[in-house]
Motif scaffolding. Structure first.
Motif, PDB file in Angstrom:
ATOM      1  N   ILE A 122       0.875  -1.178   0.000  1.00 57.00           N
ATOM      2  CA  ILE A 122       0.000   0.000   0.000  1.00 57.00           C
ATOM      3  C   ILE A 122       0.907   1.221   0.000  1.00 57.00           C
ATOM      4  O   ILE A 122       1.694   1.408   0.941  1.00 57.00           O
ATOM      5  CB  ILE A 122      -0.904   0.014   1.238  1.00 57.00           C
ATOM      6  CG1 ILE A 122      -1.697  -1.295   1.354  1.00 57.00           C
ATOM      7  CG2 ILE A 122      -1.832   1.216   1.228  1.00 57.00           C
ATOM      8  CD1 ILE A 122      -2.299  -1.519   2.735  1.00 57.00           C
ATOM      9  N   TYR A 123       0.820   2.064  -1.013  1.00 61.43           N
ATOM     10  CA  TYR A 123       1.773   3.169  -1.074  1.00 61.43           C
ATOM     11  C   TYR A 123       1.197   4.309  -1.909  1.00 61.43           C
ATOM     12  O   TYR A 123       0.143   4.185  -2.555  1.00 61.43           O
ATOM     13  CB  TYR A 123       3.107   2.693  -1.661  1.00 61.43           C
ATOM     14  CG  TYR A 123       3.084   2.423  -3.146  1.00 61.43           C
ATOM     15  CD1 TYR A 123       3.640   3.330  -4.046  1.00 61.43           C
ATOM     16  CD2 TYR A 123       2.496   1.268  -3.671  1.00 61.43           C
ATOM     17  CE1 TYR A 123       3.630   3.100  -5.416  1.00 61.43           C
ATOM     18  CE2 TYR A 123       2.483   1.028  -5.030  1.00 61.43           C
ATOM     19  CZ  TYR A 123       3.036   1.942  -5.898  1.00 61.43           C
ATOM     20  OH  TYR A 123       3.024   1.714  -7.248  1.00 61.43           O
ATOM     21  N   GLY A 124       1.904   5.416  -1.864  1.00 62.91           N
ATOM     22  CA  GLY A 124       1.612   6.546  -2.725  1.00 62.91           C
ATOM     23  C   GLY A 124       2.905   7.083  -3.293  1.00 62.91           C
ATOM     24  O   GLY A 124       3.988   6.856  -2.733  1.00 62.91           O
ATOM     25  N   SER A 125       2.803   7.792  -4.388  1.00 64.82           N
ATOM     26  CA  SER A 125       3.989   8.408  -4.990  1.00 64.82           C
ATOM     27  C   SER A 125       3.530   9.557  -5.869  1.00 64.82           C
ATOM     28  O   SER A 125       2.628   9.380  -6.693  1.00 64.82           O
ATOM     29  CB  SER A 125       4.772   7.384  -5.813  1.00 64.82           C
ATOM     30  OG  SER A 125       5.984   7.937  -6.290  1.00 64.82           O
ATOM     31  N   MET A 126       4.139  10.723  -5.672  1.00 66.29           N
ATOM     32  CA  MET A 126       3.736  11.883  -6.455  1.00 66.29           C
ATOM     33  C   MET A 126       4.584  12.050  -7.715  1.00 66.29           C
ATOM     34  O   MET A 126       4.087  12.444  -8.764  1.00 66.29           O
ATOM     35  CB  MET A 126       3.816  13.141  -5.588  1.00 66.29           C
ATOM     36  CG  MET A 126       2.791  13.162  -4.463  1.00 66.29           C
ATOM     37  SD  MET A 126       2.932  14.650  -3.440  1.00 66.29           S
ATOM     38  CE  MET A 126       4.434  14.286  -2.524  1.00 66.29           C
ATOM     39  N   TYR A 127       5.880  11.732  -7.612  1.00 66.46           N
ATOM     40  CA  TYR A 127       6.782  11.987  -8.742  1.00 66.46           C
ATOM     41  C   TYR A 127       7.593  10.751  -9.137  1.00 66.46           C
ATOM     42  O   TYR A 127       8.531  10.855  -9.918  1.00 66.46           O
ATOM     43  CB  TYR A 127       7.716  13.151  -8.414  1.00 66.46           C
ATOM     44  CG  TYR A 127       6.936  14.407  -8.108  1.00 66.46           C
ATOM     45  CD1 TYR A 127       6.202  15.055  -9.102  1.00 66.46           C
ATOM     46  CD2 TYR A 127       6.890  14.922  -6.820  1.00 66.46           C
ATOM     47  CE1 TYR A 127       5.453  16.191  -8.818  1.00 66.46           C
ATOM     48  CE2 TYR A 127       6.146  16.052  -6.526  1.00 66.46           C
ATOM     49  CZ  TYR A 127       5.427  16.682  -7.529  1.00 66.46           C
ATOM     50  OH  TYR A 127       4.680  17.791  -7.249  1.00 66.46           O
ATOM     51  N   GLY A 128       7.215   9.580  -8.589  1.00 66.36           N
ATOM     52  CA  GLY A 128       7.809   8.343  -9.057  1.00 66.36           C
ATOM     53  C   GLY A 128       8.925   7.773  -8.214  1.00 66.36           C
ATOM     54  O   GLY A 128       9.324   6.621  -8.423  1.00 66.36           O
ATOM     55  N   ASN A 129       9.443   8.501  -7.234  1.00 67.82           N
ATOM     56  CA  ASN A 129      10.564   8.001  -6.451  1.00 67.82           C
ATOM     57  C   ASN A 129      10.134   6.934  -5.444  1.00 67.82           C
ATOM     58  O   ASN A 129      10.759   5.873  -5.342  1.00 67.82           O
ATOM     59  CB  ASN A 129      11.262   9.164  -5.743  1.00 67.82           C
ATOM     60  CG  ASN A 129      11.871  10.141  -6.719  1.00 67.82           C
ATOM     61  OD1 ASN A 129      12.666   9.767  -7.581  1.00 67.82           O
ATOM     62  ND2 ASN A 129      11.470  11.405  -6.632  1.00 67.82           N
ATOM     63  N   THR A 130       9.057   7.204  -4.722  1.00 71.32           N
ATOM     64  CA  THR A 130       8.530   6.185  -3.806  1.00 71.32           C
ATOM     65  C   THR A 130       8.021   4.989  -4.598  1.00 71.32           C
ATOM     66  O   THR A 130       8.155   3.837  -4.174  1.00 71.32           O
ATOM     67  CB  THR A 130       7.399   6.774  -2.936  1.00 71.32           C
ATOM     68  OG1 THR A 130       7.777   8.060  -2.467  1.00 71.32           O
ATOM     69  CG2 THR A 130       7.101   5.872  -1.740  1.00 71.32           C
TER      70      THR A 130
END
Length: 396
Positions: free
Chosen positions: A255-263
């Motif tokens: 379960i995760y989020g990422s705004m610019y692709g790094n996570t």
């Protein structure tokens, strides 16, 4: 034309499909719509089980009147007071002025709170069957499955359990209403999502209800949502047992989020590692696109949970935070966990993610990964090792 959809010689099936409804309870997506079922037993006394939502009432009442074919309706059993089933009870009292409501003590209290006239009301318990002619209908109290007044009804003559919300599912019913007439894979998937989101918080209560139900001689289970069960009852009961006891399969939910692709890059590395180390069920939920109802269903199903988030307003990314809030509300125990997080100038998500998992009393299998800016070789190595450790733990 007379109404002729029956589940046995004496019992009619009424099914309303709402294919335009986008969300159940304005929370859970319904890509396949929703089904609302009712049943009429014809005997010396005619008995209707539950009403329906007000929006579906005209079609429903038309079906009931066609099935009655000029005969009176004697009883309306209210198994569950939630308005998607009891919203039209007041209309039913006006449409069938001689009908008597049947329910338990809490049913009556709740119905009166909704403004329903309970002047004609029979209060029943597990020790007070309802005689309708050639049979007595028996009642089994099922509190918190998923409201405190819920009860189910057993017809010993036809060996049918009218199960209220229990054994129901999301999704409209396409074509025939029997379980054997449906795509079983899709059906069990939507049943799992329905149970985990709507009933899943109350596993101990579900187990008590299951234990009572399994003492009955049941050939048909007739819920208020979804299909009528006949052929696949053993698989259904086993699935409910697993869900009610929170029994987990060897898989991992990320379960995760990422705004610019790094996570996101870290999440993908962890997922690849899990697969390479033998985990065949890796479910990845980027909360920018995933629906929380599916996340809840998957965490119920699988043993491992890995949570990741970028820093946002000095904390957890809001859509990940929302998912964690709803998961916490469902009290899912005994999961394995690990966390990872990122932030450009202040990576500050690990502490709240760890605190959330510790509050669940879950078991930690790897140290958290705290990444600044973009992933470097050390971050990637840590992600690969997290996948290895989690795989080792879930495959034990």
């Amino acid at each position: 034309m007379k109404y002729n959809l029956k589940i046995n010689d004496s019992t009619y099936f009424f099914g309303q499909n709402d294919r335009a409804q986008a969300y159940f309870e304005y929370l859970y997506p319904l890509p396949n719509g929703m089904a609302y079922n009712n049943y009429l037993i014809k005997d010396e006394k005619n008995v209707l089980l539950d009403a329906v939502d007000l929006n579906l009432s005209e079609r429903f009442f038309g079906q009931v009147e066609r099935a009655l074919d000029g005969e009176p309706l004697h009883y309306l059993i209210v198994q569950h007071v939630e308005p998607d089933h009891a919203g039209a009870v007041g209309l039913a009292l006006r449409r069938f002025p001689g009908v008597t409501l049947v329910g338990n003590k809490k049913t009556k209290e709740m119905m009166e709170g909704y403004g329903v006239d309970t002047t004609r009301f029979i209060e029943v318990t597990e020790d007070t069957p309802l005689n309708i002619g050639s049979r007595q209908l028996h009642f089994v109290m099922a509190p918190m499955v998923h409201w405190p007044e819920v009860m189910v009804t057993y017809d010993p003559k036809e060996k049918v359990l009218f199960s209220a919300d229990a054994f129901g599912s999301f999704g409209a019913v396409n074509g025939g209403f029997w379980d054997e007439q449906q795509d079983l894979h899709q059906l069990f998937g939507e049943l799992h999502r329905y149970y985990t989101c709507i009933v899943g918080k109350y596993g101990s209560f579900v187990m008590r209800a299951l234990e009572k139900a399994q003492q009955l001689d049941i050939e048909v289970i007739a819920p208020v949502h979804g299909v009528v069960w006949k052929k696949h009852i053993p698989e259904l009961l086993e699935m409910y047992r697993k869900m009610a006891t929170y029994e987990a399969e060897p898989g991992v939910v990320i379960i995760y989020g990422s705004m610019y692709g790094n996570t996101d890059e870290l999440a993908e590395e962890i997922g690849r590692s899990l697969g390479q180390h033998g985990v065949h069920r890796v479910i990845m939920h980027h909360m920018g696109n995933s629906d929380v109802s599916q996340v809840i269903s998957d965490v119920f199903r699988y043993k491992g949970v890995i949570i990741g988030s970028p820093t946002y307003n000095n904390g957890v990314w809001p859509k990940v935070q929302d998912a964690l809030y709803q998961l916490a509300e469902h009290h899912i125990p005994d999961r394995l966990y690990a966390t990872f997080g990122s932030g450009t100038w202040n990576p500050n998500t690990i502490k709240p993610l760890e605190a959330w998992a510790e509050a669940r009393k879950w078991t930690k299998v790897a140290e958290p990964i705290k990444m600044s800016q973009a992933p470097n070789d050390d971050d990637r190595a840590a992600a690969w090792e997290m996948g290895r450790l989690m795989a080792e733990a879930v495959l034990k």
